[in-house]
Every structure is written in C-alpha cells, then in structure tokens.
Design a protein around this motif. Structure first.
Motif: not given
Length: 217
Positions: A86-87, A93-94, A100-101, A124-126
């Motif tokens: 989340x940070x 930094x997607x 990390x997810x 979100x990025x398809x």
C-alpha cells in the motif's frame, strides 16, 4: 476514554484502530504501533486499519523509512507485506505494490484484502482479467459483507465488459456502505459507469448525481 474502552472491549479491532490513531496524534509512536498491530492481529483483513496505519507512517516517519518502520511493527508476514504494498501504491510504484500484494498472499493465503488489491491492480491495467476475476471472487467469498471488496469485484466485471454483473455488485456495495463514508459515493459513481456501458443514459446521469450529492465535494 479510549484506553478505558479498549480495556473494556479488548477484542474489538475497531477500538484498537481508533486508539492507535489517537496515540499517533499524541506522538506516542511506540504505543500507536503496538495498537495498530493488535488491531490487525484481531482482524488482518480490515482495509480501514491498513489505511490508517499507512497514513500514520507517512506523517510520522521520515521519507524513505516508512517501509522499514512498517517491517518493525510486528504485524506478521502477510500484513507487513501488504502494508508495504500500500505504501508503494501510494507512491505510484504499481509494479512494486503488485509484487508485495502477491508476496503477502504467498505468506498468508487467507489475506482477502491482498487478494482484492491484486485483483484491482490487474483490472486497472487491463491485465490477466480472468485471474483478476478469480481473485476478486475469492476475496468476496471470504469477506461477503465487505463493501470495498464488492466494489472491487464490480470494477473487474466492468473492465471485462460485463455491465450487468458489475451493476449488481455495485448495488450490493452501495447498500452495505455507510452513507457518510467516501466509499458510498464511489460505489454509486461506479454504478453510474456500469449504467453507461449498458447505454442506460438516464440511469447513469441520475446515479452520478446521487454520487455527487453523497460526496458533497
């Protein structure tokens, strides 16, 4: 007062979260960190706690040290990796956030919030929309009353061009949110987007107006 409330209800994660925010505002950082850790130990899938934690880390930790500080709080492997994600997401930094997810899920497969966040990032990025749908459905099954996870599932459906399925889930999300929360207005806005994909223009317009009224911004 919050200390007394926590003492009376020591297993209430929302009280520990509120106590942590108050302790952080009082600059009692060690105590705040311990209270955030306790809240997440009681409910590691409450996104509101992670957001409050991330906000506290950003305001009370020097730039460049937030991730190290998060790792020192004793949150557990999965929640720590998710908080760091989340940070990173907050810094745009997607790719780092997504990594990390994924690591958070590997450390704790029961971490539904990480599953939902990864689904949202892919959608979100398809990218990998089938995987995003699977992740969002699994997160929803684990947290059926969580409106934010329902909203994520709706966004995945929307990205896949499934307007009717998206609209159904957005309606459920809006019905679960408190009308005072920002998420309520956002779920309505997403519902307006779903109506638009279905070419129900008048319904889209009216729902967008409700969203603006709810947001009051």
């Amino acid at each position: 007062r919050l200390a007394a409330a926590v003492a009376a209800r020591p297993d209430d994660p929302a009280l520990h979260r509120l106590h942590a925010r108050a302790l952080g505002a009082a600059r009692r950082d060690d105590d705040a960190g311990a209270s955030f850790a306790r809240s997440l130990a009681l409910d590691p899938n409450e996104i509101a706690t992670y957001r409050a934690l991330v906000e506290w880390l950003r305001t009370r930790t020097p730039a460049g040290e937030t991730e190290r500080r998060a790792a020192e709080l004793g949150l557990g492997a999965g929640p720590t990796l998710f908080a760091i994600g989340l940070l990173q997401e907050g810094r745009k930094d997607r790719s780092g956030a997504r990594a990390h997810f994924q690591k958070a899920l590997e450390a704790d497969p029961n971490l539904a919030v990480a599953r939902a966040a990864l689904a949202a990032s892919l959608a979100a990025n398809g990218e990998q929309l089938d995987l995003a749908l699977t992740l969002a459905r699994e997160a929803r099954a684990a947290r059926p009353s969580d409106p934010e996870i329902a909203d994520t599932l709706g966004l995945v459906h929307l990205r896949r061009g499934q307007g009717s399925a998206a609209l159904e889930v957005f309606g459920e999300a809006a019905g679960t949110y408190s009308v005072w929360s920002p998420g309520y207005a956002e779920a309505l806005y997403h519902g307006a987007m779903a109506f638009e994909t279905l070419r129900e223009t008048e319904s889209a317009r009216r729902t967008a107006e409700f969203a603006l009224a709810a947001a009051a911004d």
